[in-house]
Scaffold this active site. Structure first.
Site, PDB file in Angstrom:
ATOM      1  N   CYS A 106       0.810  -1.226   0.000  1.00 13.60           N
ATOM      2  CA  CYS A 106       0.000   0.000   0.000  1.00 13.60           C
ATOM      3  C   CYS A 106       0.837   1.267   0.000  1.00 13.60           C
ATOM      4  O   CYS A 106       0.354   2.332  -0.375  1.00 13.60           O
ATOM      5  CB  CYS A 106      -0.942   0.020   1.196  1.00 13.60           C
TER       6      CYS A 106
ATOM      7  N   GLN B 212      -5.373  -8.982   5.824  1.00 13.58           N
ATOM      8  CA  GLN B 212      -5.363  -7.675   6.479  1.00 13.58           C
ATOM      9  C   GLN B 212      -6.620  -7.423   7.306  1.00 13.58           C
ATOM     10  O   GLN B 212      -6.552  -6.767   8.358  1.00 13.58           O
ATOM     11  CB  GLN B 212      -5.199  -6.564   5.442  1.00 13.58           C
TER      12      GLN B 212
ATOM     13  N   ARG C  24     -19.673   9.549   0.775  1.00 11.13           N
ATOM     14  CA  ARG C  24     -21.119   9.463   0.993  1.00 11.13           C
ATOM     15  C   ARG C  24     -21.549  10.561   1.963  1.00 11.13           C
ATOM     16  O   ARG C  24     -21.497  10.390   3.199  1.00 11.13           O
ATOM     17  CB  ARG C  24     -21.499   8.087   1.542  1.00 11.13           C
TER      18      ARG C  24
ATOM     19  N   SER D  61     -11.451   0.694   4.286  1.00  8.47           N
ATOM     20  CA  SER D  61     -11.388   1.439   3.026  1.00  8.47           C
ATOM     21  C   SER D  61     -11.967   0.608   1.892  1.00  8.47           C
ATOM     22  O   SER D  61     -11.839  -0.612   1.866  1.00  8.47           O
ATOM     23  CB  SER D  61      -9.936   1.818   2.706  1.00  8.47           C
TER      24      SER D  61
ATOM     25  N   HIS E 298      -9.130   3.997  -1.611  1.00  6.26           N
ATOM     26  CA  HIS E 298      -7.759   3.523  -1.411  1.00  6.26           C
ATOM     27  C   HIS E 298      -7.305   2.716  -2.626  1.00  6.26           C
ATOM     28  O   HIS E 298      -7.253   1.489  -2.598  1.00  6.26           O
ATOM     29  CB  HIS E 298      -7.713   2.680  -0.134  1.00  6.26           C
TER      30      HIS E 298
ATOM     31  N   CYS F  12       0.467   2.301   6.626  1.00 15.56           N
ATOM     32  CA  CYS F  12       0.705   0.889   6.930  1.00 15.56           C
ATOM     33  C   CYS F  12       0.698   0.086   5.635  1.00 15.56           C
ATOM     34  O   CYS F  12       0.097   0.497   4.639  1.00 15.56           O
ATOM     35  CB  CYS F  12      -0.359   0.359   7.884  1.00 15.56           C
TER      36      CYS F  12
END
Length: 389
Positions: free
Chosen positions: A91, A152, A207, A244, A345, A375
């Site tokens: 990431c 994760q 949203r 995410s 993400h 992270c």
């Protein structure tokens, strides 16, 4: 003494990473090429002067294989002489691209370099680079962790349990992220960083109508009987609302020496001050942002109180809340325009997306120091500090 500065930073709007998402029709090479074209158009820099383009992509397979950054450079119309490479720190891939780019400038290897990233999770789904039955870890890792590593989502649950984060706190953080993002869009705070693409002008996952009650009604996203038996402490608080979303997007940052910026008549957005990377427990996986933050502050000779703005990637609400509990950071300074829970993400693009959002927010708010940390899968984290110029 050489320095490294950011002179321009752009990103696409972020689409939902699924068939029918706002950007699902766009090839990932074209997503990234769009930001590269915009970067040179807005800055006025001749692309022939760019020494290298360093891109981040996580799932480097299919349409994101074969050094996708190189083909984005060609699609963007840059001269064939401009080189490119693609890196993978999960990431944090494009934040790592920023580190490498800035370090190249500081060392004298580069004068002008682009750090960027892309991920089209609608066209190249997460884990599509691991065929069914394949083992990406190998026997040595299996021997070291005989009970096995975990996805994760399970790590996010373990973190929530270890730090006693309630479902209400996770959902409240997610609600705040959507509220901040919707407010930022309404106030035009993203206008300077977002480059519309094919009629898409806004982040699709934000949203404005999200409520705590709506979030409270969502079911646990990662419940699994085998993991429930292995980890009885898990209370199954992580949902699609406080994790995410899958996303499509790209982002790019133009970095050069301060001397080069002055010669070209460009006003820097920020100076890249300090960098750190760290490893952490690959089972918890997502807690590396805590030691990475401590490490980069120590290298910079700064205290947490010196930092005016933070961008901490919202992979899961539990990650940021745990980081906050351990560091003592003021949440009012964290992700002030919302984070990945709302904005999205797109894995390989998120590092330079955070940098883009941070440098523009620093300029707008008159901040002196900003800190970015992420992270990453496998128990990794990047952190860096930016300073106003």
């Amino acid at each position: 003494m050489r320095d490294a500065v950011v002179v321009e930073a752009v990103r696409t709007p972020i689409g939902k990473g699924r068939p029918g998402g706002a950007l699902a029709h766009v090839h990932p090479v074209e997503l990234l090429a769009h930001t590269l074209r915009t970067l040179v158009e807005r800055s006025g820099v001749d692309p022939a002067l760019i020494d290298d383009v360093i891109g981040g992509t996580v799932d480097q397979v299919g349409e994101q294989a074969m050094n996708t950054t190189r083909y984005a450079v060609l699609s963007a119309g840059f001269p064939e002489t401009v080189p490119a490479t693609t890196v993978d720190r999960q990431c944090g891939s494009s934040q790592q691209a920023v580190h490498f780019a800035a370090q190249g400038v500081l060392s004298g290897a580069y004068d002008i370099v682009v750090a960027c990233g892309v991920e089209s999770m609608s066209r190249v789904p997460m884990w599509s680079n691991v065929p069914p039955g394949a083992d990406p870890f190998g026997p040595g890792v299996a021997a070291r962790y005989p009970e096995g590593l975990v996805p994760q989502g399970i790590s996010a649950e373990l973190i929530a349990a270890k730090w006693s984060l309630t479902r209400e706190r996770l959902d409240a953080f997610a609600f705040a992220s959507h509220h901040k993002a919707a407010t930022a869009w309404a106030a035009g705070r993203f206008d300077a960083e977002v480059t519309p693409l094919d009629g898409v002008t806004r982040d699709e996952s934000v949203r404005p109508g999200t409520t705590p009650e709506t979030l409270a009604g969502l079911r646990p996203a990662y419940h699994d009987p085998a993991f429930a038996a292995r980890f009885p402490q898990i209370e199954w608080h992580v949902t699609a609302g406080n994790a995410s979303p899958l996303s499509d997007g790209a982002s790019a940052v133009l970095i050069m020496s301060g001397e080069t910026a002055a010669r070209l008549g460009l006003r820097p957005l920020a100076r890249l001050h300090s960098f750190a990377v760290t490893g952490s427990d690959p089972l918890l996986m997502l807690t590396g942002v805590i030691p990475a933050t401590e490490k980069v502050l120590r290298r910079a000779g700064l205290d947490l109180a010196d930092i005016d703005l933070f961008e901490v990637n919202e992979a899961f609400a539990s990650v940021v809340l745990t980081w906050q509990q351990e560091t003592g950071a003021d949440l009012a300074k964290v992700n002030v325009n919302g984070g990945a829970l709302a904005l999205g993400h797109p894995l390989g693009a998120s590092g330079t997306r955070l940098t883009t959002t941070l440098v523009h927010a620093m300029r707008r708010r008159g901040a002196r120091y900003g800190l970015q940390t992420m992270c990453e899968a496998g128990g990794l984290a990047n952190a860096m500090i930016l300073e106003a110029v």
